[in-house]
Design a protein around this motif. Structure first.
Motif, PDB file in Angstrom:
ATOM      1  N   ILE A  13      15.919   2.645  65.699  1.00  0.00           N
ATOM      2  CA  ILE A  13      15.299   1.772  66.699  1.00  0.00           C
ATOM      3  C   ILE A  13      14.032   1.134  66.137  1.00  0.00           C
ATOM      4  CG2 ILE A  13      14.183   1.711  68.969  1.00  0.00           C
ATOM      5  CD1 ILE A  13      16.052   4.043  69.766  1.00  0.00           C
ATOM      6  N   GLY A  14      13.218   1.919  65.454  1.00  0.00           N
ATOM      7  CA  GLY A  14      11.982   1.389  64.886  1.00  0.00           C
ATOM      8  C   GLY A  14      12.223   0.292  63.869  1.00  0.00           C
ATOM      9  N   LEU A  15      13.230   0.475  63.012  1.00  0.00           N
ATOM     10  CA  LEU A  15      13.548  -0.541  62.014  1.00  0.00           C
ATOM     11  C   LEU A  15      14.094  -1.812  62.655  1.00  0.00           C
ATOM     12  CD1 LEU A  15      15.216   1.727  59.306  1.00  0.00           C
ATOM     13  CD2 LEU A  15      13.051   0.507  59.082  1.00  0.00           C
ATOM     14  N   ILE A 143       8.640   4.068  58.397  1.00  0.00           N
ATOM     15  CA  ILE A 143       9.781   4.496  59.215  1.00  0.00           C
ATOM     16  C   ILE A 143      10.994   4.715  58.328  1.00  0.00           C
ATOM     17  CG2 ILE A 143      11.361   3.792  61.043  1.00  0.00           C
ATOM     18  CD1 ILE A 143       9.088   2.230  62.300  1.00  0.00           C
ATOM     19  N   TYR A 144      11.204   3.815  57.388  1.00  0.00           N
ATOM     20  CA  TYR A 144      12.352   3.911  56.486  1.00  0.00           C
ATOM     21  C   TYR A 144      12.249   5.162  55.608  1.00  0.00           C
ATOM     22  CZ  TYR A 144      15.974   2.336  53.221  1.00  0.00           C
ATOM     23  OH  TYR A 144      17.115   2.235  52.458  1.00  0.00           O
ATOM     24  N   LEU A 168      20.577   2.656  58.101  1.00  0.00           N
ATOM     25  CA  LEU A 168      19.153   2.346  58.107  1.00  0.00           C
ATOM     26  C   LEU A 168      18.887   0.954  57.545  1.00  0.00           C
ATOM     27  CD1 LEU A 168      17.661   5.757  56.881  1.00  0.00           C
ATOM     28  CD2 LEU A 168      17.540   4.817  59.187  1.00  0.00           C
ATOM     29  N   VAL A 169      19.572   0.604  56.467  1.00  0.00           N
ATOM     30  CA  VAL A 169      19.388  -0.715  55.853  1.00  0.00           C
ATOM     31  C   VAL A 169      19.827  -1.823  56.811  1.00  0.00           C
ATOM     32  CG1 VAL A 169      20.118  -2.238  53.981  1.00  0.00           C
ATOM     33  CG2 VAL A 169      19.577   0.157  53.494  1.00  0.00           C
ATOM     34  N   VAL A 170      20.970  -1.632  57.448  1.00  0.00           N
ATOM     35  CA  VAL A 170      21.452  -2.626  58.415  1.00  0.00           C
ATOM     36  C   VAL A 170      20.467  -2.773  59.568  1.00  0.00           C
ATOM     37  CG1 VAL A 170      23.257  -3.123  60.103  1.00  0.00           C
ATOM     38  CG2 VAL A 170      23.881  -2.358  57.810  1.00  0.00           C
ATOM     39  N   ALA A 171      19.936  -1.648  60.050  1.00  0.00           N
ATOM     40  CA  ALA A 171      18.958  -1.708  61.136  1.00  0.00           C
ATOM     41  C   ALA A 171      17.738  -2.517  60.723  1.00  0.00           C
ATOM     42  CB  ALA A 171      18.544  -0.296  61.543  1.00  0.00           C
TER      43      ALA A 171
END
Length: 230
Positions: A13-15, A143-144, A168-171
């Motif tokens: 969500i943060g990303l 975040i990441y 994570l990358v997509v987000a």
């Protein structure tokens, strides 16, 4: 897999909710070659985070981070450090005086923050350099890193870890994908609405950034403490 993604929910969500990235995307969509510019900029961000993720996986697997005796402790300290940094940044953003803006959008008179001025009519080298800076000098990177820490210490297969890093990358690039899709399919009314959103984000960038830092600072701090004390 489901447990890993559930644990990464705050990071995902943060990303995916980054005001600076959304403003950058909306500025690029208002430039002379919007689709090229967004693809170059967002693609650079994607490559930066993909490389960081690959490095984290290689280092984590080589050091057997997933076999540590106290993975919860490691994740807890990562989350706690990120949370405290975010809280400090949020408080600093609230108390500091607003920066003076001296330049703006020539067509609308809209005042822009300093980091955004070069995106009004960018060249490819400027796009790539700005994207690298925004990817690395941004709360998102913390975040990441928190997400990567959870992934590399998770006792799961390499395949699950790779999928989690890809999520994570997509987000991290959704801030570029979603506005571009809206821009492409909604026509002139939708583009006017995007422009209004950009103007609002630019006017309120300091307080929005402070709110994001404080909210996620609390989330990561509480989660880190729960993991350390649980």
């Amino acid at each position: 897999m489901g447990d890993v993604l559930a644990a990464l929910a705050p990071e995902i969500i943060g990303l995916a909710v980054t005001p600076a990235a959304i403003v950058a995307c909306l500025l690029l969509l208002g430039s002379a070659r919007p689709y090229r510019n967004v693809v170059v900029f967002g693609g650079t961000v994607l490559v930066v985070y993909a490389v960081l993720g690959a490095v984290a996986l290689v280092v984590g697997r080589a050091s057997s981070a997933h076999e540590t005796d106290a993975p919860g402790t490691v994740r807890g300290w990562i989350g706690l450090v990120v949370g405290v940094l975010f809280l400090a940044g949020g408080v600093a953003a609230v108390v500091r005086r607003p920066a003076t803006r001296r330049a703006g959008d020539a067509s609308t008179g809209e005042e822009l923050p300093a980091w955004a001025r070069g995106l009004a009519s960018p060249r490819v080298p400027v796009l790539v350099g700005s994207a690298v800076v925004l990817a690395l000098v941004n709360p998102n990177v913390a975040i990441y890193v928190s997400g990567l820490g959870s992934v590399v210490t998770a006792d799961v297969t390499l395949g699950v870890q790779v999928v989690a890093v890809l999520v994570l990358v997509v987000a991290a690039v959704l801030d570029y994908v979603v506005p571009t899709v809206v821009y492409a399919v909604t026509g002139l009314p939708g583009r006017r609405q995007l422009h209004a959103v950009r103007a609002w984000l630019v006017r309120n960038d300091r307080m929005i950034g402070a709110a994001v830092l404080l909210v996620f600072g609390m989330v990561f701090t509480v989660r880190g403490l729960v993991r350390l004390l649980g």
